[in-house]
Design a protein around this motif. Structure first.
Motif, PDB file in Angstrom:
ATOM      1  N   TYR A 145       6.334 -51.334 -79.770  1.00 42.68           N
ATOM      2  CA  TYR A 145       6.360 -52.751 -79.448  1.00 42.68           C
ATOM      3  C   TYR A 145       6.399 -53.605 -80.708  1.00 42.68           C
ATOM      4  CZ  TYR A 145       4.487 -51.002 -74.978  1.00 42.68           C
ATOM      5  OH  TYR A 145       4.289 -50.321 -73.798  1.00 42.68           O
ATOM      6  N   ASP A 156       4.205 -63.830 -78.296  1.00 41.55           N
ATOM      7  CA  ASP A 156       5.396 -63.179 -77.758  1.00 41.55           C
ATOM      8  C   ASP A 156       5.256 -61.675 -77.928  1.00 41.55           C
ATOM      9  OD1 ASP A 156       8.168 -63.849 -76.672  1.00 41.55           O
ATOM     10  OD2 ASP A 156       8.683 -62.431 -78.239  1.00 41.55           O
ATOM     11  N   VAL A 158       7.574 -57.858 -77.206  1.00 44.30           N
ATOM     12  CA  VAL A 158       8.781 -57.169 -76.764  1.00 44.30           C
ATOM     13  C   VAL A 158       8.610 -55.675 -77.017  1.00 44.30           C
ATOM     14  CG1 VAL A 158      10.378 -59.100 -77.088  1.00 44.30           C
ATOM     15  CG2 VAL A 158       9.856 -57.592 -79.016  1.00 44.30           C
ATOM     16  N   GLU A 159       9.464 -54.905 -76.363  1.00 41.67           N
ATOM     17  CA  GLU A 159       9.453 -53.457 -76.547  1.00 41.67           C
ATOM     18  C   GLU A 159      10.776 -53.018 -77.150  1.00 41.67           C
ATOM     19  OE1 GLU A 159       9.402 -49.349 -73.861  1.00 41.67           O
ATOM     20  OE2 GLU A 159       8.744 -51.245 -72.962  1.00 41.67           O
ATOM     21  N   ARG A 187      12.246 -57.474 -73.177  1.00 39.58           N
ATOM     22  CA  ARG A 187      11.001 -58.095 -72.733  1.00 39.58           C
ATOM     23  C   ARG A 187      10.721 -57.907 -71.249  1.00 39.58           C
ATOM     24  NH1 ARG A 187       9.727 -62.439 -74.573  1.00 39.58           N
ATOM     25  NH2 ARG A 187      11.182 -62.555 -76.322  1.00 39.58           N
ATOM     26  N   VAL A 190       7.490 -55.739 -69.796  1.00 42.85           N
ATOM     27  CA  VAL A 190       6.665 -55.280 -70.924  1.00 42.85           C
ATOM     28  C   VAL A 190       5.214 -55.710 -70.729  1.00 42.85           C
ATOM     29  CG1 VAL A 190       6.312 -55.371 -73.411  1.00 42.85           C
ATOM     30  CG2 VAL A 190       8.629 -55.369 -72.488  1.00 42.85           C
ATOM     31  N   THR A 238      13.925 -66.524 -76.238  1.00 44.16           N
ATOM     32  CA  THR A 238      12.540 -66.796 -75.842  1.00 44.16           C
ATOM     33  C   THR A 238      11.594 -66.727 -77.026  1.00 44.16           C
ATOM     34  OG1 THR A 238      12.955 -65.912 -73.620  1.00 44.16           O
ATOM     35  CG2 THR A 238      10.660 -66.069 -74.322  1.00 44.16           C
ATOM     36  N   THR A 239      11.814 -65.772 -77.919  1.00 42.72           N
ATOM     37  CA  THR A 239      10.940 -65.646 -79.092  1.00 42.72           C
ATOM     38  C   THR A 239      11.024 -66.888 -79.960  1.00 42.72           C
ATOM     39  OG1 THR A 239      11.267 -63.247 -79.078  1.00 42.72           O
ATOM     40  CG2 THR A 239      10.334 -64.208 -81.070  1.00 42.72           C
TER      41      THR A 239
END
Length: 255
Positions: A145, A156, A158-159, A187, A190, A238-239
């Motif tokens: 991650y 935030d 994410v994987e 994302r 996750v 989104t990040t």
């Protein structure tokens, strides 16, 4: 109040996108020009040695902290000393030989300040070991991650997942998970444990940073292990929006 954003290099795409997202309240900071104005606020995007004085300036991510995080060996020592879960590492090639004898894989890090897997030599047998300032024992992992931490909060997550359609014959690498080697940040669906979030926050704080993107793997026992903290991560979508909101909130609190 104008926020100056100092990129680690002039062509930093992520710094440029952040400036655009925060416009008109943010501008790109040039390397050799002094900070001016009564309200001097700087967001340092991965720079460890600016060529101007920071006296009287409110700084997000002090250059000294960025320097600590950028040096792979120093960062691991700092985090280990703070009780953060990190992989086994050594500067002694004999330790690396012993790990391989125990059927472990070793990452020889020939560059202490590099990203995207540059400078990594993977050794599965002793003959593949090279002289390096840092050796890290590879963690056989279930998940990897990236958690973005800002001002003590995870903003935030994410994987890292394999890119659809990426051909192994090109440059695929199952050990070093970068975009160039066949991996993306996803994302959807996750979820991480509270311990994982806590380790990410503590890692950023241990290095003296205000924000950072923390790369974490889950070992086969479900234990989160911190690999590194990035101080100039790639951000989009989104990040990027989450960073924009976090910076705006931080600046509101300055008033």
């Amino acid at each position: 109040m104008k926020l100056r954003i100092l990129p680690y290099k002039a062509g930093s795409a992520s710094a440029r996108e952040l400036v655009r997202a925060l416009a008109p309240k943010a501008i790109m900071k040039k390397q050799r020009t002094p900070m001016v104005g009564r309200s001097k606020v700087l967001l340092n995007w991965g720079h460890s040695s600016p060529l101007f004085s920071l006296a009287g300036t409110r700084v997000l991510n002090r250059p000294s902290a960025v320097s600590n995080a950028s040096d792979k060996l120093l960062a691991l020592n700092i985090m280990k000393g703070a009780g953060i879960n990190v992989p086994d590492f050594t500067t002694d090639i004999n330790d690396a030989k012993r790990w391989i004898a125990e059927d472990k894989i070793v990452f020889c890090r020939t560059l202490l300040r590099a990203n995207s897997g540059r400078g990594i030599v993977i050794a599965k047998v002793v003959a593949e070991l090279v002289r390096a300032p840092l050796y890290v024992k590879y963690i056989r992992k279930e998940k990897e991650y990236r958690l973005h931490v800002f001002n003590g909060k995870v903003i935030d997550l994410v994987e890292k997942r394999r890119r659809t359609g990426f051909q192994e014959a090109t440059n695929y690498n199952k050990y070093v998970r970068s975009y160039e080697q066949g991996w993306i940040m996803a994302r959807d669906g996750v979820v991480v444990t509270e311990e994982t979030r806590s380790q990410a926050i503590r890692a950023v704080q241990a290095l003296g940073l205000d924000f950072g993107a923390v790369d974490i793997v889950m070992d086969r026992n479900g234990k989160p292990m911190i690999l590194e903290v990035n101080t100039a991560p790639g951000i989009q979508g989104t990040t990027l929006d989450n960073y924009k909101k976090a910076v705006q909130q931080w600046m509101m609190n300055l008033r």
